[in-house]
Design a protein around this motif. Structure first.
Motif, PDB file in Angstrom:
ATOM      1  N   TYR A   1      83.050  23.140  43.638  1.00  0.00           N
ATOM      2  CA  TYR A   1      82.166  24.258  43.975  1.00  0.00           C
ATOM      3  C   TYR A   1      81.812  24.280  45.463  1.00  0.00           C
ATOM      4  O   TYR A   1      80.691  24.573  45.863  1.00  0.00           O
ATOM      5  CB  TYR A   1      80.889  24.216  43.128  1.00  0.00           C
ATOM      6  CG  TYR A   1      81.135  24.577  41.683  1.00  0.00           C
ATOM      7  CD1 TYR A   1      80.952  25.875  41.225  1.00  0.00           C
ATOM      8  CD2 TYR A   1      81.580  23.625  40.779  1.00  0.00           C
ATOM      9  CE1 TYR A   1      81.202  26.218  39.904  1.00  0.00           C
ATOM     10  CE2 TYR A   1      81.844  23.953  39.456  1.00  0.00           C
ATOM     11  CZ  TYR A   1      81.652  25.254  39.023  1.00  0.00           C
ATOM     12  OH  TYR A   1      81.902  25.583  37.718  1.00  0.00           O
ATOM     13  N   GLY A   2      82.783  23.926  46.286  1.00  0.00           N
ATOM     14  CA  GLY A   2      82.599  24.060  47.725  1.00  0.00           C
ATOM     15  C   GLY A   2      81.950  22.878  48.404  1.00  0.00           C
ATOM     16  O   GLY A   2      81.740  22.915  49.621  1.00  0.00           O
TER      17      GLY A   2
ATOM     18  N   THR B   1      83.198  29.330  44.718  1.00  0.00           N
ATOM     19  CA  THR B   1      82.523  28.823  45.914  1.00  0.00           C
ATOM     20  C   THR B   1      81.655  29.881  46.568  1.00  0.00           C
ATOM     21  O   THR B   1      80.868  29.564  47.468  1.00  0.00           O
ATOM     22  CB  THR B   1      83.544  28.285  46.942  1.00  0.00           C
ATOM     23  OG1 THR B   1      84.378  29.361  47.379  1.00  0.00           O
ATOM     24  CG2 THR B   1      84.400  27.190  46.338  1.00  0.00           C
TER      25      THR B   1
END
Length: 429
Positions: free
Chosen positions: A263-264, A82
């Motif tokens: 991925y955030g 992230t």
């Protein structure tokens, strides 16, 4: 006494006096709006009042603070996918240490508000300069609170303050603009687009030297400074992006993909996501091609062209991106504000569309984000309106820029035959 002719020293002095007077007259009203709206934003992020929807401050208290604990040891978060930011982003994440008497999250919110204040001060000061207007300061004062407390719960407002400073310095101090642009790009990449209309070598050389120096410093001082470059390859399509509308609709017709935190951000994963993501990258490539064509064909550069071109470039790359996070709108509000600082800029319609998109953005996140994730009719409608406004703003702004800098100015209208004959010299008797 007859009025001074346009273009005389007296006329220019009178125009300067008008600009300064207008800027000073508007300042109390600007402050009267900025103060209460920013206090309200602080009350929301400090949780004195609860803003509808999911808690937007958790990114600071959980993710940012986790990065802070790693960064303070002298290394980047090498094992955290992230972390997708250039090396100077570490400075924003570490900055709450300056307010050691506050806990991490509260210190971050105060510093975000300070960055907002700096951008406001720069725009207000610029309003009193020749050829400038308070319109830009008003765009910032009104636009930021339209995005809700998310503005103070991300570090994008800090990056935007750097970008505002760079563009306002551009016309008179190109070396300073180049240095600020490079620093902004090392905070969050997108400010590199501010150079799209920079003329001459001074801004570019300054940016290159600054970027190389700062990047080298981080590379030598902290391991993993550029690990973020490898953390983008497996991303899906974020649920708020333009391409995501394909899957929001497809879910009603049996598409069997998933909506996951990846991925955030909340993304679509599953069949055909890679195709849509590739199409988004192709659109971004086409946007880059249009910008290159514009730069090669542009022949007229006014003091406001630098800001107008930066606004168009960031609009193009934001709208075509496979991720359109709510905080991205603060970039557009800041650049629109700089454009409208210039009296001659014709970006007001595009700026108005960005402000409208900002208001719809706070409705889709965080207020009704559950509807967006569920792909129900309300969620889809919000995204259609918000993304439609961004597309419209992009098209309008690009058209204005092209017509102002590339298209040939229209010549004088031909005289009617009678008038043409009247202007012919008569033979002397």
């Amino acid at each position: 006494m007859a009025p001074a002719a346009p273009g005389t020293g007296i006329g220019r002095k009178q125009g300067l006096d008008v600009d300064r007077t207008d800027g000073r007259r508007q300042l109390p009203w600007l402050l009267a709006v900025w103060g209460p709206t920013r206090l309200l934003l602080l009350l929301f992020v400090f949780k004195v009042y609860v803003f509808p929807g999911p808690d937007v401050t958790s990114d600071i208290s959980v993710i940012y603070q986790g990065w802070y604990e790693i960064l303070r040891t002298g290394t980047f978060p090498l094992d955290d996918v992230t972390w997708q930011y250039p090396p100077a982003a570490a400075l924003a994440v570490l900055s709450p240490a300056l307010l050691f008497f506050l806990d991490y999250a509260h210190a971050f919110f105060v510093l975000a508000c300070l960055a907002d204040l700096i951008a406001f001060a720069l725009l207000s000061y610029a309003a009193g300069r020749p050829g400038r207007t308070p319109r830009g300061a008003w765009v910032w004062v009104v636009g930021v609170p339209l995005l809700g407390p998310t503005v103070y719960a991300r570090y994008d407002v800090m990056v935007t303050a750097v970008a505002v400073a760079a563009l306002l310095a551009g016309a008179r101090h190109p070396r300073l603009m180049g240095a600020l642009t490079a620093f902004g790009a090392l905070l969050k990449v997108w400010p590199v687009l501010l150079l799209v209309a920079a003329r001459g070598r001074r801004a570019w050389v300054s940016a290159a030297v600054t970027a190389a120096g700062v990047a080298a410093l981080f590379a030598l001082a902290m391991p993993g400074a550029f690990a973020f470059l490898t953390f983008q390859r497996d991303r899906g399509t974020e649920v708020e992006s333009l391409g995501a509308l394909v899957f929001h609709v497809a879910r009603h017709f049996g598409w069997d993909g998933q909506v996951l935190l990846n991925y955030g951000s909340v993304e679509f994963l599953g069949p055909y996501v890679e195709v849509v993501s590739t199409a988004a990258l192709a659109l971004t490539g086409a946007a880059f091609g249009w910008l290159l064509l514009w730069r090669l064909r542009a022949v007229r550069f006014e003091p406001h062209t630098l800001a107008d071109a930066a606004f168009v470039a960031v609009l193009l790359f934001t709208t075509t991106s496979r991720v359109i996070s709510p905080q991205y709108l603060v970039w557009l509000v800041g650049l629109a504000a700089v454009c409208l600082c210039f009296r001659a800029s014709r970006m007001a319609p595009a700026a108005g569309l960005v402000l409208a998109a900002s208001f719809v953005t706070v409705l889709e996140f965080p207020v009704w984000f559950s509807h967006v994730v569920a792909s129900d009719h309300l969620g889809i409608a919000l995204l259609v309106v918000r993304n439609g406004l961004l597309v419209a703003a992009t098209v309008v702004a690009a058209r204005v820029l092209w017509r102002a800098t590339v298209s040939r100015p229209a010549g004088p209208a031909p005289l009617p035959p009678q008038a043409a004959r009247a202007k012919e010299p008569t033979p002397s008797s």
